[in-house]
Design a protein around this motif. Sequence first.
Motif, mmCIF file in Angstrom:
data_model
loop_
_atom_site.group_PDB
_atom_site.id
_atom_site.type_symbol
_atom_site.label_atom_id
_atom_site.label_comp_id
_atom_site.label_asym_id
_atom_site.label_seq_id
_atom_site.Cartn_x
_atom_site.Cartn_y
_atom_site.Cartn_z
ATOM 1 N N TYR A 15 0.667 -1.057 -0.059
ATOM 2 C CA TYR A 15 -0.077 0.103 -0.025
ATOM 3 C C TYR A 15 0.852 1.224 -0.044
ATOM 4 O O TYR A 15 1.957 1.184 0.668
ATOM 5 N N PHE A 16 0.457 2.270 -0.695
ATOM 6 C CA PHE A 16 1.471 3.445 -0.761
ATOM 7 C C PHE A 16 0.715 4.820 -0.781
ATOM 8 O O PHE A 16 -0.347 4.796 -1.527
ATOM 9 N N ASP A 17 1.218 5.710 -0.489
ATOM 10 C CA ASP A 17 0.457 7.155 -0.641
ATOM 11 C C ASP A 17 1.630 8.223 -0.336
ATOM 12 O O ASP A 17 2.607 7.992 0.252
ATOM 13 N N GLY A 18 1.228 9.340 -0.937
ATOM 14 C CA GLY A 18 1.995 10.373 -0.916
ATOM 15 C C GLY A 18 1.440 11.658 -0.327
ATOM 16 O O GLY A 18 0.342 11.583 -0.544
ATOM 17 N N GLY A 78 -3.237 1.566 -4.289
ATOM 18 C CA GLY A 78 -2.972 3.063 -3.964
ATOM 19 C C GLY A 78 -4.271 3.726 -4.284
ATOM 20 O O GLY A 78 -5.206 3.405 -4.920
ATOM 21 N N ASP A 79 -4.426 5.083 -3.534
ATOM 22 C CA ASP A 79 -5.672 5.867 -3.804
ATOM 23 C C ASP A 79 -5.337 6.975 -4.723
ATOM 24 O O ASP A 79 -6.196 7.842 -4.661
ATOM 25 N N SER A 80 -4.502 6.772 -5.572
ATOM 26 C CA SER A 80 -4.402 7.875 -6.613
ATOM 27 C C SER A 80 -4.731 7.228 -7.995
ATOM 28 O O SER A 80 -3.951 6.383 -8.622
ATOM 29 N N LEU A 81 -5.966 7.624 -8.418
ATOM 30 C CA LEU A 81 -6.282 6.871 -9.550
ATOM 31 C C LEU A 81 -5.571 7.268 -10.854
ATOM 32 O O LEU A 81 -5.410 6.265 -11.617
ATOM 33 N N LEU A 82 -5.118 8.515 -10.693
ATOM 34 C CA LEU A 82 -4.172 8.852 -11.925
ATOM 35 C C LEU A 82 -3.051 8.004 -12.241
ATOM 36 O O LEU A 82 -2.877 7.329 -13.194
ATOM 37 N N ILE A 83 -2.246 7.717 -10.997
ATOM 38 C CA ILE A 83 -1.105 7.035 -11.232
ATOM 39 C C ILE A 83 -1.425 5.600 -11.189
ATOM 40 O O ILE A 83 -0.797 4.925 -12.275
ATOM 41 N N ILE A 84 -2.423 4.992 -10.747
ATOM 42 C CA ILE A 84 -2.817 3.625 -10.828
ATOM 43 C C ILE A 84 -3.159 3.482 -12.423
ATOM 44 O O ILE A 84 -2.746 2.400 -13.387
ATOM 45 N N CYS A 85 -3.895 4.240 -13.032
ATOM 46 C CA CYS A 85 -3.945 4.095 -14.639
ATOM 47 C C CYS A 85 -3.183 4.400 -15.323
ATOM 48 O O CYS A 85 -3.067 3.447 -16.201
ATOM 49 N N THR A 118 -3.819 -1.749 -8.348
ATOM 50 C CA THR A 118 -5.285 -1.760 -8.147
ATOM 51 C C THR A 118 -5.399 -0.553 -7.407
ATOM 52 O O THR A 118 -4.969 -0.079 -6.526
ATOM 53 N N TYR A 119 -6.471 0.270 -8.025
ATOM 54 C CA TYR A 119 -6.896 1.593 -7.116
ATOM 55 C C TYR A 119 -7.944 1.038 -6.132
ATOM 56 O O TYR A 119 -8.774 0.012 -6.002
ATOM 57 N N ILE A 120 -7.709 1.675 -4.644
ATOM 58 C CA ILE A 120 -8.418 1.758 -3.666
ATOM 59 C C ILE A 120 -8.911 3.170 -3.021
ATOM 60 O O ILE A 120 -8.254 3.935 -3.534
ATOM 61 N N SER A 121 -10.012 2.924 -2.607
ATOM 62 C CA SER A 121 -10.511 4.200 -1.692
ATOM 63 C C SER A 121 -9.361 4.667 -0.688
ATOM 64 O O SER A 121 -8.699 3.887 -0.016
ATOM 65 N N ARG A 122 -9.362 5.873 -0.441
ATOM 66 C CA ARG A 122 -8.342 6.542 0.863
ATOM 67 C C ARG A 122 -9.054 5.761 1.920
ATOM 68 O O ARG A 122 -7.980 5.591 2.715
#
Length: 174
Positions: A15-18, A78-85, A118-122
Amino acid sequence: MTIIDAPSDTTWTMYFDGASNTRGRGIGIVLVSPRDEKIPISINLEFECTNNMAEYKARIVGLEATLSLEVQDLDVYGDSLLIICQMNGKCLTKEDRLISYHTYLTSQMKSFHNINFTYISRLRNRFADALATLASMVDIPIGVKVCPLVIKRHLILAHVYMVQIAAGCPDGKP
């Protein structure tokens, strides 16, 4: 960082976040072994960057950590849809500041036998989010070593715990 020996035929989870805010910038990563052991990573970024750059940096550090553990199969959330896409090839990386991050990540991905994004919610990414926010807000002087973070759960109220301890006293009084 060799903490756990990872058999090559097991799937790890990352799991990652910035975070980039008025106080600073930081990244948070949680690696989860196939035995459900969690390895939290929290890093303060000492350079100016956007939130998307911090998200990319978190993913890079997470992938580098898993590669150092010789992980071959990895599920990344991750919860960054842009980066996952962008990593799944569904969106183009157009911003000049992100192209070098994307290129480096693409080269890292070749080191894995199997890797999924995979995108996940915050809400489902709260631990990595908390680590990123903590790293962005805490000033740790260069050269100062911080011991590993230990998080424990208390299942009973403090006063109940104290009464239970006191019950073991010879006179039975707290």
